[in-house]
Design a protein around this motif. Structure first.
Motif, short mmCIF file in Angstrom:
data_model
loop_
_atom_site.label_atom_id
_atom_site.label_comp_id
_atom_site.label_asym_id
_atom_site.label_seq_id
_atom_site.Cartn_x
_atom_site.Cartn_y
_atom_site.Cartn_z
N LEU A 295 0.84 -1.19 0.00
CA LEU A 295 0.00 0.00 0.00
C LEU A 295 0.88 1.24 0.00
CD1 LEU A 295 -2.58 -0.96 2.78
CD2 LEU A 295 -2.89 -1.13 0.31
N ILE B 198 -2.20 5.72 2.09
CA ILE B 198 -3.36 4.82 2.19
C ILE B 198 -3.25 3.99 3.46
CG2 ILE B 198 -4.51 2.83 1.14
CD1 ILE B 198 -5.10 5.44 -0.28
N LYS B 199 -2.05 3.53 3.76
CA LYS B 199 -1.86 2.72 4.97
C LYS B 199 -2.22 3.53 6.21
CE LYS B 199 1.46 -0.17 7.37
NZ LYS B 199 2.82 -0.69 7.42
N ARG C 30 -4.31 6.16 6.31
CA ARG C 30 -5.76 6.35 6.31
C ARG C 30 -6.49 5.08 6.76
NH1 ARG C 30 -6.91 8.30 0.47
NH2 ARG C 30 -9.06 8.10 1.15
N LEU C 31 -5.98 3.93 6.33
CA LEU C 31 -6.57 2.65 6.73
C LEU C 31 -6.46 2.46 8.24
CD1 LEU C 31 -7.85 -0.07 5.93
CD2 LEU C 31 -5.52 -0.93 5.60
N LEU D 217 -8.98 4.70 9.90
CA LEU D 217 -10.32 4.14 9.74
C LEU D 217 -10.52 2.93 10.64
CD1 LEU D 217 -13.03 4.21 8.22
CD2 LEU D 217 -11.95 2.80 6.44
N ALA D 218 -9.52 2.08 10.72
CA ALA D 218 -9.60 0.89 11.58
C ALA D 218 -9.79 1.31 13.04
CB ALA D 218 -8.35 0.04 11.43
N SER E 91 -7.12 -3.40 10.70
CA SER E 91 -6.83 -3.12 9.29
C SER E 91 -7.02 -4.37 8.45
CB SER E 91 -5.41 -2.59 9.13
OG SER E 91 -5.27 -1.34 9.74
N LEU F 127 -10.70 -4.83 7.68
CA LEU F 127 -11.17 -3.88 6.67
C LEU F 127 -10.70 -4.26 5.27
CD1 LEU F 127 -10.76 -0.49 8.57
CD2 LEU F 127 -12.83 -1.88 8.30
N ILE F 128 -9.44 -4.66 5.16
CA ILE F 128 -8.91 -5.06 3.85
C ILE F 128 -9.61 -6.32 3.35
CG2 ILE F 128 -6.87 -5.96 2.65
CD1 ILE F 128 -5.21 -4.00 4.38
#
Length: 109
Positions: free
Chosen positions: A19, A23-24, A26-27, A30-31, A38, A41-42
């Motif tokens: 990633l 993005i990592k 942001r992930l 979000l997680a 993470s 979510l992925i």
């Protein structure tokens, strides 16, 4: 659409993915905000993507079969109909080139 995903005791396998750093991050944010990992979510995102792509490919194959069987609307007829929307001379929906009226269910079999 609302659904629950329950992954406890679900067999899985490891898959590595690269990633972009942004993005990592942001992930991870979000997680943290969602209370999920993470990895969860992925996995959920990939599962949704694969299902969407499978559905899309099935629709494309069905449309190809219908066109090869002579069930389609000519581009110029569809374009003329769409361009007539909202005008005083709105056209009726175009018909299949075979001349018959079809319901969507009959063509999807």
């Amino acid at each position: 659409m609302c659904y629950y995903v329950f992954m406890a005791n679900t067999p899985s396998t490891t898959f590595s993915v690269r990633l972009k750093p942004g993005i990592k991050k942001r992930l991870a944010t979000l997680a943290n905000a969602s209370g999920r990992s993470s990895n969860f979510l992925i996995s959920d995102a990939v599962e949704s993507y694969v299902a969407d792509q499978e559905r899309m490919l099935a629709e494309v194959r069905q449309a190809d079969r219908q066109a090869k069987a002579g069930h389609y609307i000519r581009h110029q007829d569809m374009k003329a109909w769409l361009l007539s929307w909202g005008t005083k001379k709105e056209l009726p929906p175009p018909k299949c080139i075979c001349g018959k009226h079809h319901d969507d269910d009959a063509l999807s079999r």
